[in-house]
Design a protein around this motif. Structure first.
Motif, PDB file in Angstrom:
ATOM      1  N   GLU A  14       0.675  -1.162  -0.007  1.00 13.34           N
ATOM      2  CA  GLU A  14       0.063   0.101  -0.103  1.00 13.34           C
ATOM      3  C   GLU A  14       0.847   1.268  -0.053  1.00 13.34           C
ATOM      4  O   GLU A  14       0.566   2.265  -0.608  1.00 13.34           O
ATOM      5  N   GLU A  15       2.076   1.193   0.661  1.00 15.36           N
ATOM      6  CA  GLU A  15       3.084   2.334   0.712  1.00 15.36           C
ATOM      7  C   GLU A  15       3.348   2.713  -0.928  1.00 15.36           C
ATOM      8  O   GLU A  15       3.554   3.944  -1.094  1.00 15.36           O
ATOM      9  N   TYR A  16       3.534   1.601  -1.645  1.00 14.99           N
ATOM     10  CA  TYR A  16       3.824   1.891  -3.035  1.00 14.99           C
ATOM     11  C   TYR A  16       2.922   2.194  -4.007  1.00 14.99           C
ATOM     12  O   TYR A  16       3.221   2.774  -5.046  1.00 14.99           O
ATOM     13  N   MET A  17       1.666   2.082  -3.547  1.00 14.59           N
ATOM     14  CA  MET A  17       0.647   2.575  -4.283  1.00 14.59           C
ATOM     15  C   MET A  17       0.707   3.974  -4.717  1.00 14.59           C
ATOM     16  O   MET A  17       0.172   4.698  -5.725  1.00 14.59           O
ATOM     17  N   LEU A  18       0.949   4.604  -3.451  1.00 12.94           N
ATOM     18  CA  LEU A  18       1.131   6.121  -3.520  1.00 12.94           C
ATOM     19  C   LEU A  18       2.545   6.609  -4.061  1.00 12.94           C
ATOM     20  O   LEU A  18       2.469   7.708  -4.728  1.00 12.94           O
ATOM     21  N   GLN A  25      -6.509   5.936  -7.769  1.00 15.88           N
ATOM     22  CA  GLN A  25      -6.809   5.874  -6.424  1.00 15.88           C
ATOM     23  C   GLN A  25      -7.724   4.536  -6.595  1.00 15.88           C
ATOM     24  O   GLN A  25      -8.304   4.058  -7.743  1.00 15.88           O
ATOM     25  N   LEU A  26      -8.111   4.089  -5.474  1.00 18.02           N
ATOM     26  CA  LEU A  26      -9.325   3.058  -5.375  1.00 18.02           C
ATOM     27  C   LEU A  26     -10.247   3.492  -6.164  1.00 18.02           C
ATOM     28  O   LEU A  26     -11.144   2.657  -7.168  1.00 18.02           O
ATOM     29  N   CYS A  53     -10.581  -7.852  -0.586  1.00 13.78           N
ATOM     30  CA  CYS A  53     -10.913  -7.117   0.743  1.00 13.78           C
ATOM     31  C   CYS A  53      -9.550  -6.771   1.505  1.00 13.78           C
ATOM     32  O   CYS A  53      -9.389  -5.567   1.948  1.00 13.78           O
ATOM     33  N   GLU A  54      -8.437  -7.358   1.502  1.00 13.95           N
ATOM     34  CA  GLU A  54      -7.395  -7.051   1.841  1.00 13.95           C
ATOM     35  C   GLU A  54      -6.713  -5.765   1.170  1.00 13.95           C
ATOM     36  O   GLU A  54      -6.125  -4.820   1.796  1.00 13.95           O
ATOM     37  N   TRP A  59      -6.114   0.531   1.184  1.00  7.62           N
ATOM     38  CA  TRP A  59      -6.578   2.017   0.847  1.00  7.62           C
ATOM     39  C   TRP A  59      -7.358   2.634   1.980  1.00  7.62           C
ATOM     40  O   TRP A  59      -7.156   3.762   2.153  1.00  7.62           O
ATOM     41  N   LEU A  60      -8.356   2.093   2.613  1.00 10.82           N
ATOM     42  CA  LEU A  60      -9.041   2.700   3.509  1.00 10.82           C
ATOM     43  C   LEU A  60      -8.295   2.928   4.707  1.00 10.82           C
ATOM     44  O   LEU A  60      -8.534   4.056   5.475  1.00 10.82           O
ATOM     45  N   ASN A  61      -7.213   2.134   5.328  1.00 12.86           N
ATOM     46  CA  ASN A  61      -6.497   2.738   6.308  1.00 12.86           C
ATOM     47  C   ASN A  61      -5.504   3.904   5.867  1.00 12.86           C
ATOM     48  O   ASN A  61      -5.262   4.748   6.616  1.00 12.86           O
ATOM     49  N   LYS A  62      -5.225   4.031   4.486  1.00 17.11           N
ATOM     50  CA  LYS A  62      -4.260   5.275   4.052  1.00 17.11           C
ATOM     51  C   LYS A  62      -5.272   6.369   4.122  1.00 17.11           C
ATOM     52  O   LYS A  62      -4.770   7.431   4.255  1.00 17.11           O
TER      53      LYS A  62
END
Length: 372
Positions: A14-18, A25-26, A53-54, A59-62
């Motif tokens: 998830e860190e590398y998505m940004l 974005q999702l 779901c994972e 994304w929701l956490n971010k």
């Protein structure tokens, strides 16, 4: 250093998505989700406790959007957790949780075919708002959940393969390729020209005998003839699809007779038995683009490969395990082969550009500068 970064990416995608540049974005409605939570006093629930779901939880956490719980119709998942989030079967949600107002984000892959049934189930259980963030309207390229699962669960094997790559360009290519799939962002590594696909990183020989498996309509054969300035011993073109094979024959027919005499075309799919035909042929170069059958056909050509030590130029992007298992298979068959990965320009309709990855397996005697 690159290996440590690779490992960190596998553990925290998830860190590398940004960091990937923010291409995706999702959905474009994250601010809308936060507003529903805030102004409508809703809690967020995820429906579907699988790999999507994972991904959604990351994304929701971010986005700092809290998750109340997860719902899943699979009774075997009831009372289990994904991270810190409890999973409940819709019929067994604790009474105290039924008192709230909920926004449900649907993460199951079955939504596309079972939307009406899923929505009915959610409304029946008092869910107020339902949203499917993976819908085409949000422009999110399809996420390869099974691929990400393989890369993260087989992390040690993947890192070992990465560690054994000898050149920096191969490491950079594999890192960017895996990053593209894990983060669902655009491939940012170097692309080679399509005309060089299968024909670089090794020393050519004058009497090259080219076995082109998955010839399609002949593009690689024409590129080979151009690359070798019409100097070669033999070309075997293998194409199993009947329609593509007819186009292949028609296209090859434009060549002059002196070249046609050195080209042999076959309308067949290779497997362990049909590959026997090449057992006694002096093959020096093998290419494959056969939609995930590469490993099986390589195994069928084992005797040919062991005997002739050809250069192998094998597409390694049809299955997630290709980048690990294809190099292992080479090393089981022959000694002193160097593994190189190169990426070529993907088709126009490939949104993220993660196609056309080729594994070169090069015998020591064909390495550039090694006795040539």
């Amino acid at each position: 250093m690159k290996e440590n970064i690779f490992k960190q990416m596998l553990n925290h995608p998830e860190e590398y998505m940004l960091q990937g540049g923010g291409e995706y974005q999702l959905s474009s409605e994250m601010s809308f989700l936060r507003s529903i939570v805030k102004y409508k006093d809703c809690a967020v629930v995820i429906y579907g406790g699988g790999r999507r779901c994972e991904y959604l939880i990351h994304w929701l956490n971010k986005e700092e959007i809290p998750i109340k719980f997860i719902m899943d119709n699979d009774m075997s998942k009831h009372n289990k957790k994904i991270g810190s989030h409890m999973i409940y079967h819709p019929d067994k949600i604790p009474e105290k949780l039924k008192l709230g107002r909920y926004l449900v984000l649907v993460s199951t892959i079955y939504y596309e075919t079972e939307a009406a049934e899923i929505i009915h189930t959610l409304l029946q259980h008092g869910m107020d708002y339902v949203m499917y963030p993976f819908a085409e309207q949000y422009g999110v390229p399809s996420y390869k959940h099974s691929w990400v699962s393989y890369y993260t669960q087989c992390q040690s094997e993947l890192l070992q393969m990465f560690r054994e790559l000898k050149d920096g360009k191969s490491k950079e290519t594999i890192f960017e390729y895996v990053k593209t799939i894990i983060t669902n962002c655009v491939y940012k590594g170097e692309h080679g020209k399509s005309c060089n696909k299968y024909f670089e990183e090794y020393a050519p020989v004058e009497d090259e005998c080219f076995l082109n498996i998955g010839s399609y309509v002949g593009d690689s054969i024409f590129y080979f003839i151009e690359n070798r300035k019409e100097q070669f011993e033999k070309i075997y073109g293998i194409e199993g699809d009947g329609y593509a094979y007819q186009r292949l024959r028609k296209n090859i027919a434009i060549l002059p007779d002196d070249l046609l005499d050195k080209i042999e075309l076959h309308n067949r799919y290779l497997d362990g038995s049909s590959a026997e035909y090449f057992k006694d042929k002096k093959i020096t170069l093998i290419s494959m683009d056969i939609e995930g059958m590469e490993r099986e056909v390589m195994t069928g050509l084992k005797e040919c490969i062991e005997k002739n030590r050809p250069v192998l130029a094998i597409c390694a992007y049809h299955k997630p395990e290709d980048i690990v298992e294809l190099p292992l298979l080479v090393h089981k068959m022959v000694n002193e082969y160097r593994i190189v990965f190169r990426k070529y320009a993907p088709p126009y309709n490939n949104q993220l550009g993660h196609g056309e990855l080729v594994m070169y397996a090069i015998p020591r005697e064909r390495e550039i500068g090694e006795g040539n």
